[in-house]
Design a protein around this motif. Structure first.
Motif, PDB file in Angstrom:
ATOM      1  N   GLN A 294      -3.246   7.382  89.714  1.00 43.58           N
ATOM      2  CA  GLN A 294      -3.045   7.756  88.316  1.00 43.58           C
ATOM      3  C   GLN A 294      -3.871   6.862  87.393  1.00 43.58           C
ATOM      4  OE1 GLN A 294      -1.216  10.575  87.995  1.00 43.58           O
ATOM      5  NE2 GLN A 294      -1.230  10.374  90.234  1.00 43.58           N
ATOM      6  N   ARG A 295      -4.308   7.433  86.273  1.00 43.83           N
ATOM      7  CA  ARG A 295      -5.196   6.692  85.362  1.00 43.83           C
ATOM      8  C   ARG A 295      -4.393   5.723  84.482  1.00 43.83           C
ATOM      9  NH1 ARG A 295      -5.014   9.198  80.251  1.00 43.83           N
ATOM     10  NH2 ARG A 295      -3.867  11.185  80.251  1.00 43.83           N
ATOM     11  N   GLY A 296      -5.059   4.656  84.085  1.00 48.53           N
ATOM     12  CA  GLY A 296      -4.472   3.715  83.134  1.00 48.53           C
ATOM     13  C   GLY A 296      -3.579   2.658  83.733  1.00 48.53           C
ATOM     14  N   LEU A 297      -3.398   2.669  85.040  1.00 42.86           N
ATOM     15  CA  LEU A 297      -2.461   1.733  85.671  1.00 42.86           C
ATOM     16  C   LEU A 297      -3.090   0.338  85.761  1.00 42.86           C
ATOM     17  CD1 LEU A 297       0.389   1.944  86.947  1.00 42.86           C
ATOM     18  CD2 LEU A 297      -0.735   2.236  89.161  1.00 42.86           C
ATOM     19  N   VAL A 298      -2.420  -0.666  85.203  1.00 42.78           N
ATOM     20  CA  VAL A 298      -2.934  -2.041  85.272  1.00 42.78           C
ATOM     21  C   VAL A 298      -1.990  -2.974  86.033  1.00 42.78           C
ATOM     22  CG1 VAL A 298      -4.299  -1.843  83.176  1.00 42.78           C
ATOM     23  CG2 VAL A 298      -1.934  -2.654  83.019  1.00 42.78           C
ATOM     24  N   ALA A 299      -0.771  -2.538  86.280  1.00 41.30           N
ATOM     25  CA  ALA A 299       0.167  -3.346  87.063  1.00 41.30           C
ATOM     26  C   ALA A 299       1.181  -2.428  87.714  1.00 41.30           C
ATOM     27  CB  ALA A 299       0.887  -4.371  86.177  1.00 41.30           C
ATOM     28  N   LEU A 300       1.556  -2.749  88.953  1.00 35.74           N
ATOM     29  CA  LEU A 300       2.575  -1.985  89.669  1.00 35.74           C
ATOM     30  C   LEU A 300       3.395  -2.969  90.478  1.00 35.74           C
ATOM     31  CD1 LEU A 300       3.665   0.863  90.146  1.00 35.74           C
ATOM     32  CD2 LEU A 300       2.142   1.035  92.120  1.00 35.74           C
ATOM     33  N   TRP A 329      13.051  -0.773  92.224  1.00 36.78           N
ATOM     34  CA  TRP A 329      12.386  -0.207  91.060  1.00 36.78           C
ATOM     35  C   TRP A 329      10.915  -0.655  91.038  1.00 36.78           C
ATOM     36  CZ3 TRP A 329      17.071  -2.515  91.336  1.00 36.78           C
ATOM     37  CH2 TRP A 329      18.177  -1.706  91.049  1.00 36.78           C
ATOM     38  N   LEU A 330      10.044   0.265  90.697  1.00 32.14           N
ATOM     39  CA  LEU A 330       8.649  -0.063  90.439  1.00 32.14           C
ATOM     40  C   LEU A 330       8.451  -0.145  88.931  1.00 32.14           C
ATOM     41  CD1 LEU A 330       6.717   2.217  92.979  1.00 32.14           C
ATOM     42  CD2 LEU A 330       7.088  -0.266  93.120  1.00 32.14           C
ATOM     43  N   PHE A 331       7.903  -1.254  88.485  1.00 30.87           N
ATOM     44  CA  PHE A 331       7.558  -1.441  87.077  1.00 30.87           C
ATOM     45  C   PHE A 331       6.058  -1.165  86.954  1.00 30.87           C
ATOM     46  CE2 PHE A 331      11.051  -4.349  85.212  1.00 30.87           C
ATOM     47  CZ  PHE A 331      12.031  -3.674  85.923  1.00 30.87           C
ATOM     48  N   ALA A 332       5.709  -0.050  86.350  1.00 27.76           N
ATOM     49  CA  ALA A 332       4.311   0.356  86.219  1.00 27.76           C
ATOM     50  C   ALA A 332       3.868   0.128  84.783  1.00 27.76           C
ATOM     51  CB  ALA A 332       4.147   1.823  86.606  1.00 27.76           C
ATOM     52  N   GLU A 333       2.850  -0.705  84.602  1.00 28.49           N
ATOM     53  CA  GLU A 333       2.316  -0.943  83.266  1.00 28.49           C
ATOM     54  C   GLU A 333       1.026  -0.164  83.091  1.00 28.49           C
ATOM     55  OE1 GLU A 333       2.670  -4.798  81.099  1.00 28.49           O
ATOM     56  OE2 GLU A 333       0.488  -4.791  81.290  1.00 28.49           O
ATOM     57  N   LEU A 334       0.935   0.542  81.970  1.00 30.20           N
ATOM     58  CA  LEU A 334      -0.248   1.320  81.628  1.00 30.20           C
ATOM     59  C   LEU A 334      -0.925   0.675  80.426  1.00 30.20           C
ATOM     60  CD1 LEU A 334       1.555   4.758  81.860  1.00 30.20           C
ATOM     61  CD2 LEU A 334      -0.135   3.916  83.487  1.00 30.20           C
ATOM     62  N   ALA A 335      -2.230   0.756  80.370  1.00 30.65           N
ATOM     63  CA  ALA A 335      -2.968   0.185  79.249  1.00 30.65           C
ATOM     64  C   ALA A 335      -4.076   1.142  78.838  1.00 30.65           C
ATOM     65  CB  ALA A 335      -3.557  -1.172  79.631  1.00 30.65           C
ATOM     66  N   GLY A 336      -4.374   1.115  77.536  1.00 28.48           N
ATOM     67  CA  GLY A 336      -5.439   1.969  77.026  1.00 28.48           C
ATOM     68  C   GLY A 336      -5.227   2.293  75.569  1.00 28.48           C
ATOM     69  N   HIS A 430       3.683  -7.654  94.121  1.00 28.66           N
ATOM     70  CA  HIS A 430       2.633  -6.852  93.507  1.00 28.66           C
ATOM     71  C   HIS A 430       2.342  -5.670  94.432  1.00 28.66           C
ATOM     72  CE1 HIS A 430       2.371 -10.524  91.218  1.00 28.66           C
ATOM     73  NE2 HIS A 430       1.938 -11.200  92.266  1.00 28.66           N
ATOM     74  N   PHE A 431       3.235  -4.675  94.431  1.00 28.41           N
ATOM     75  CA  PHE A 431       3.120  -3.576  95.378  1.00 28.41           C
ATOM     76  C   PHE A 431       1.833  -2.789  95.182  1.00 28.41           C
ATOM     77  CE2 PHE A 431       7.476  -2.549  97.396  1.00 28.41           C
ATOM     78  CZ  PHE A 431       7.686  -3.892  97.659  1.00 28.41           C
ATOM     79  N   GLY A 432       1.308  -2.783  93.971  1.00 33.13           N
ATOM     80  CA  GLY A 432       0.083  -2.044  93.724  1.00 33.13           C
ATOM     81  C   GLY A 432      -1.101  -2.566  94.501  1.00 33.13           C
ATOM     82  N   GLU A 433      -1.029  -3.819  94.959  1.00 28.95           N
ATOM     83  CA  GLU A 433      -2.091  -4.377  95.785  1.00 28.95           C
ATOM     84  C   GLU A 433      -1.572  -4.817  97.154  1.00 28.95           C
ATOM     85  OE1 GLU A 433      -5.917  -5.379  93.716  1.00 28.95           O
ATOM     86  OE2 GLU A 433      -4.649  -7.137  93.419  1.00 28.95           O
ATOM     87  N   GLY A 434      -0.377  -4.319  97.495  1.00 26.95           N
ATOM     88  CA  GLY A 434       0.139  -4.569  98.841  1.00 26.95           C
ATOM     89  C   GLY A 434       0.618  -5.985  99.087  1.00 26.95           C
ATOM     90  N   CYS A 435       0.859  -6.746  98.031  1.00 24.55           N
ATOM     91  CA  CYS A 435       1.274  -8.148  98.169  1.00 24.55           C
ATOM     92  C   CYS A 435       2.780  -8.251  97.994  1.00 24.55           C
ATOM     93  CB  CYS A 435       0.557  -9.018  97.148  1.00 24.55           C
ATOM     94  SG  CYS A 435       0.886 -10.782  97.339  1.00 24.55           S
ATOM     95  N   LEU A 436       3.437  -8.803  98.989  1.00 23.03           N
ATOM     96  CA  LEU A 436       4.896  -8.842  99.005  1.00 23.03           C
ATOM     97  C   LEU A 436       5.374 -10.293  98.984  1.00 23.03           C
ATOM     98  CD1 LEU A 436       7.145  -6.590 101.132  1.00 23.03           C
ATOM     99  CD2 LEU A 436       7.638  -9.012 101.040  1.00 23.03           C
ATOM    100  N   HIS A 437       6.250 -10.601  98.036  1.00 30.18           N
ATOM    101  CA  HIS A 437       6.826 -11.941  97.930  1.00 30.18           C
ATOM    102  C   HIS A 437       8.277 -11.915  98.402  1.00 30.18           C
ATOM    103  CE1 HIS A 437       3.289 -13.229  95.961  1.00 30.18           C
ATOM    104  NE2 HIS A 437       3.576 -12.810  94.746  1.00 30.18           N
TER     105      HIS A 437
END
Length: 967
Positions: A294-300, A329-336, A430-437
């Protein structure tokens, strides 16, 4: 050749070399013996260079002495890279300047010790920012981010630190200084032809890349979060042989960074948040690949219910209740562009609806709501060091990453591994980049637990490797994972790593034991079954830590929130904000106290002068008890230490003059005029000197008549239809500002209460607690509890007007009396003035007071009850109030009056509070419920602080405006 030197001789050698400030004392070594990891290494010395030349001198001196060098920024590493057994260079304290900011070019040049938030503050007026934004942004340094290749939540948009570094000026252990960045083949050839150390180094690295092109292209840089090991893919021709980026993530093992030129990016026009609910974190992970399209996604980012379950902050818990249904829950931040965001949010929700386990969504348009939601993650991440049952949780496997399309499978495998080992931990990342803490409840107190730790990490490394992943996604390998790199890379790549390290540092003098030639992952453990704590008996019970003082002090896991230097809605840590010295942070104090319990670095236990000195500038503000993510309570630790340190010994004069102030005030009340005359006469300097009081301080004047004298000579007013309320008569307002208590009586009686006071003259014991006179404090607490017993049995509320004393009744008295039922009941009945009126007085209509105001929250109130009820009351009154984000006022009871504390006390106040008071218009009311806060304001400005009770009382019908207490 290694030169064996005694600490004093080593310090002289380093000082002669002009390395900056040098410390070899036990207190300093204790402060720098740990970072935010599981590991502990006691250094030989700590050096604080101020200039580039001093950094160069320090490395040269260490090379001459044969000592390894570990560079340190904020010390928030979770993998053990920021501790070492040689010399630690703390670059954060002085070597932290912004050298240049070029808005037109979008670059900034900085010294490595600069804090990320300070760089962001400088860039923001130009509409720019530095893209990587780890959660430690308020204290992490750029040097530390370069060392670990830090990323943060927005790496989807702006990449890792590596992608945002343009050039580095670096220093090798052998003393070569060079500037590195991208290089063309022509530049490489020219450098090699010029010869010298620089040319030879570039030639070796170029040959390493040329001879291993296939390996570098196929084994390294396969996905963005492959951070483990050295970034040798940056040496490839298609990456323009970028030595700067190759050094990012090298964890201080190859070079010392002298300065960095960084790429800045334009801040987006607008941002919005979409919260997506799922049945569990695995389903959330499975949905990630489709959402990334999806477009505009800067954080997931993902937040799991195991994380939300440990959140305790009342406001945050209320926000959690409003999340969409689900257990993750996924927190998705959009920017633009602002106009584009609603459509992008709707598209994101539509994509999520087709995912398995999707439960619901919220598109957040209001910024305040978005901040509240992000606060869930912030609070939960900080608290993840403790599980819901209170057990300790640790890093070690907190940072693995896999390609996002394999994240769900990896997470299921990790949970199966947890189950096999009988372990648990909250999951986020940071699930958007596959990084799990995750932090895991490893048991480091037994040998069996340590063996299980090693076995689990080994199996986890195999699991992540099977998923094509990386042992580290942004925290680096350190001691925690370097030993496991062969599992991920195999012998061929490991040999290349060794060649890379040797090219830069053939003497292995820079941060040895990290990445190659690794230290054992279960060695140097901070908590070890082979190093039992000393058997220390405490006066306070420390129930939350099972009565174990060592366990209480090791609550500090090193995340360093106490090192934040700008106000962020909290109090912690006021002295650090002034001195910016590790010893004056909550973490520094906790580290020294913990080392005291171990008996190795700090060897004289409760009698330790090192511990006494590191606690000297602790204001006992209690801010750390609530602002620290894991509730490190240095105020209690200080009281406990001072009790033992001075037991059966002569105490500092201030412990008598101010510790016994409640009793001395009763004597002064017999002849207040004469006492005031003496304390304002030529004898005042002598009195201050004898009492251990700062010469710069003005001694408060005693009231001509105490509140108790006035109250017991009057007849009750009002109907009393609401029944009785016990007004707690604190020593400060009773003897110095009785007008506050009189105002409180008027308001409470007008509200329908029958006001009564405890029999005799009681005290909460605070002044004895803060000076460590716990035996006296306990006796005072017992006397107080007996005096209030009848009212407590009737369930009569106890209302306090002095925040520090109200907090003492709520929190300290039950601790002093070891949780006795009467003490617990008394605590539960104790309320603030605003809490009584707003939460326990139904139907009460406050008068209108339509005035502007600024308010200073007392730090003890911040730590125990917060400002919520006060804000509600001020709103109901019609007051246009602004709560200052000022932290502690700086006076903090006895602290600001004690000799040697005046400068720090005033500088704390000068950060926010005092300038705000001076700027306030004449019609603006200065609200300050705390006696200390009003005193600091009165002595440092031409304004007078007003108690909330006074503000309300002045608006009541028939109030005599001229009624003021004049000493």
């Amino acid at each position: 050749m290694t030169i064996s030197q005694e600490p004093a001789e080593l310090a002289r050698s380093l000082r002669r070399a002009d390395c900056g400030e040098v410390a070899v004392d036990a207190g300093r070594l204790a402060q720098y013996s740990a970072d935010a990891s599981n590991y502990r290494q006691v250094p030989r010395a700590v050096v604080f260079p101020r200039t580039r030349q001093q950094v160069i001198n320090a490395v040269a001196a260490c090379r001459e002495l044969g000592l390894p060098v570990t560079c340190r920024g904020a010390g928030t590493s979770t993998s053990g890279q920021a501790v070492g057994s040689g010399v630690v260079l703390d670059l954060s304290r002085f070597y932290n300047r912004l050298l240049e900011l070029d808005p037109s070019a979008g670059v900034a040049t900085v010294e490595p010790g600069i804090v990320l938030d300070d760089l962001q503050a400088a860039a923001a007026p130009h509409g720019l920012l530095f893209g990587p934004d780890p959660s430690t942004h308020s204290r992490c340094t750029i040097g530390g981010m370069i060392g670990n290749n830090a990323c943060g939540s927005h790496s989807l948009a702006w990449g890792r630190t590596a992608e945002n570094v343009v050039e580095l000026e670096v220093l090798t252990y052998r003393g070569t200084v060079l500037t590195v960045g991208e290089m063309t083949q022509e530049e490489i050839d020219r450098a090699v032809a010029e010869g010298g150390e620089r040319g030879a180094l570039i030639g070796r690295l170029h040959e390493l890349a040329r001879a291993n092109l296939e390996t570098l292209r196929t084994r390294l840089g396969r996905f963005p979060r492959q951070v483990s090991g050295y970034a040798l893919e940056q040496l490839l021709p298609e990456n323009r042989f970028n030595l700067a980026r190759a050094l990012v993530g090298s964890e201080g093992t190859c070079v010392v960074v002298l300065s960095a030129k960084l790429r800045l990016v334009h801040a987006p026009q607008d941002r919005s948040l979409v919260v997506l609910g799922f049945t569990d974190a695995c389903d959330a992970a499975d949905a990630v690949p489709e959402l990334l399209r999806q477009r505009g996604l800067v954080a997931l980012e993902c937040v799991d219910q195991a994380l939300t379950d440990i959140v305790t902050r009342q406001e945050t818990r209320a926000t959690i209740e409003t999340l969409p249904d689900g257990r993750a829950w996924l927190f998705a931040e959009l920017a633009g562009a602002t106009d584009d965001l609603p459509g992008a949010g709707a598209a994101l929700v539509a994509a999520a609806r087709s995912a398995t386990g999707f439960t619901g969504a919220e598109v957040v348009a209001e910024p305040g709501r978005a901040r509240s939601l992000w606060r869930i993650r912030e609070d939960g991440v900080g608290l993840a060091t403790r599980l819901p049952d209170g057990s300790e949780a640790w890093p070690g496997w907190e940072d693995a990453a896999v390609p996002p399309d394999r994240l769900g499978s990896y997470l299921r495998g990790l949970r199966a591994l947890f189950e096999r080992y009988g372990l648990s931990g909250a999951v986020y990342g940071h699930f958007g980049e596959g990084c799990l803490h995750t932090r895991i409840n490893f048991d480091f107190t037994t040998r069996t637990g340590v063996r299980a730790f090693r076995a689990f990490l080994t199996d986890a490394a195999k699991l992540v490797t099977a998923h094509g992943g990386s042992l580290s996604g942004e925290h680096g390998d350190g001691q925690a994972r370097s030993e496991l790199l062969p599992v991920m890379y195999g012998p061929e790549v490991m040999r290349l790593f060794e060649h890379f390290k040797h090219a830069w540092d053939p003497d292995n003098g820079l941060n040895p034991g990290m990445i190659v030639h690794p230290l054992s992952l279960d060695g140097n453990l901070r908590v070890s079954p082979d190093r039992p704590a000393l058997p220390l008996v405490t006066r306070l019970p420390f129930h939350a830590d099972g009565g174990d003082f060592a366990k209480a002090t090791r609550r500090c896991v090193g995340v360093g929130r106490c090192r934040s230097t700008t106000p962020q809605g909290g109090v912690m840590c006021p002295s650090y904000r002034v001195t910016r010295d590790e010893k004056d942070s909550t973490r520094g104090r906790a580290r020294v106290l913990y080392e005291m319990t171990q008996g190795e670095v700090i060897t004289d236990g409760w009698r330790s002068t090192e511990v006494r000195d590191v606690l000297d500038l602790c204001l006992s503000c209690k801010g750390c008890g609530v602002d620290c993510p894991v509730g490190v309570d240095v105020a209690s630790y200080k009281s406990e230490f001072l009790y033992h340190h001075y037991r059966r010994r002569v105490r500092p004069a201030s412990h008598y003059s101010m510790g016994w102030l409640p009793l001395l005030s009763r004597i002064a009340a017999l002849m207040p005029g004469a006492v005031n005359a003496v304390t304002s006469s030529r004898l005042a300097p002598l009195i201050k000197r004898a009492g251990g009081i700062a010469a710069e301080r003005e001694l408060p004047r005693f009231a001509g008549r105490t509140f108790l004298s006035w109250f017991r000579s009057r007849s009750p007013a009002g109907t009393g239809e609401r029944g009785p309320v016990t007004l707690w008569v604190d020593s400060f307002n009773n003897h110095f500002s009785p007008r506050v208590l009189r105002a409180g009586v008027r308001v409470l009686e007008e509200a329908g209460y029958r006001v009564r006071v405890p029999s005799g003259t009681q005290c909460c014991g605070l002044t004895w607690i803060s000076t460590g006179q716990l035996g006296v404090a306990r006796r005072v607490a017992r006397r107080t509890a007996r005096a209030l017993r009848a009212g407590v049995a009737e369930g009569v509320p106890i209302v306090g007007l002095e925040p520090s004393c109200t907090a003492a009744l709520r929190q300290d008295l039950p601790e002093l009396l070891d949780g006795a039922p009467l003490a617990r009941d008394l605590s539960a009945l104790t309320v603030t003035f605003a809490e009584l009126l707003m939460e326990r007085t139904p139907g009460w209509a406050p008068p209108r007071v339509e005035v502007p105001a600024i308010s200073q929250t007392h730090c003890h109130q911040h730590a125990t009850s917060g400002f919520g009820a006060d804000a509600a009351l001020l709103s109901a009154l019609g007051v246009d109030n602004r709560v200052l984000d000022s932290g502690c006022c700086g006076l903090a009871g006895n602290f600001g009056f004690e000799r040697g504390h005046y400068r720090v006390s005033r500088e704390v106040g000068e950060q926010v509070l005092l300038p705000a008071v001076r700027r306030a218009s004449p019609e603006t009311v200065i609200l300050a419920d705390g006696f200390s806060c009003r005193t600091q304001i009165g002595q440092a400005t031409d304004r007078t602080g007003v108690h909330l009770a006074e503000l309300v009382a002045r608006a009541l019908p028939g109030h005599p405006q001229a009624e003021e207490n004049t000493p």
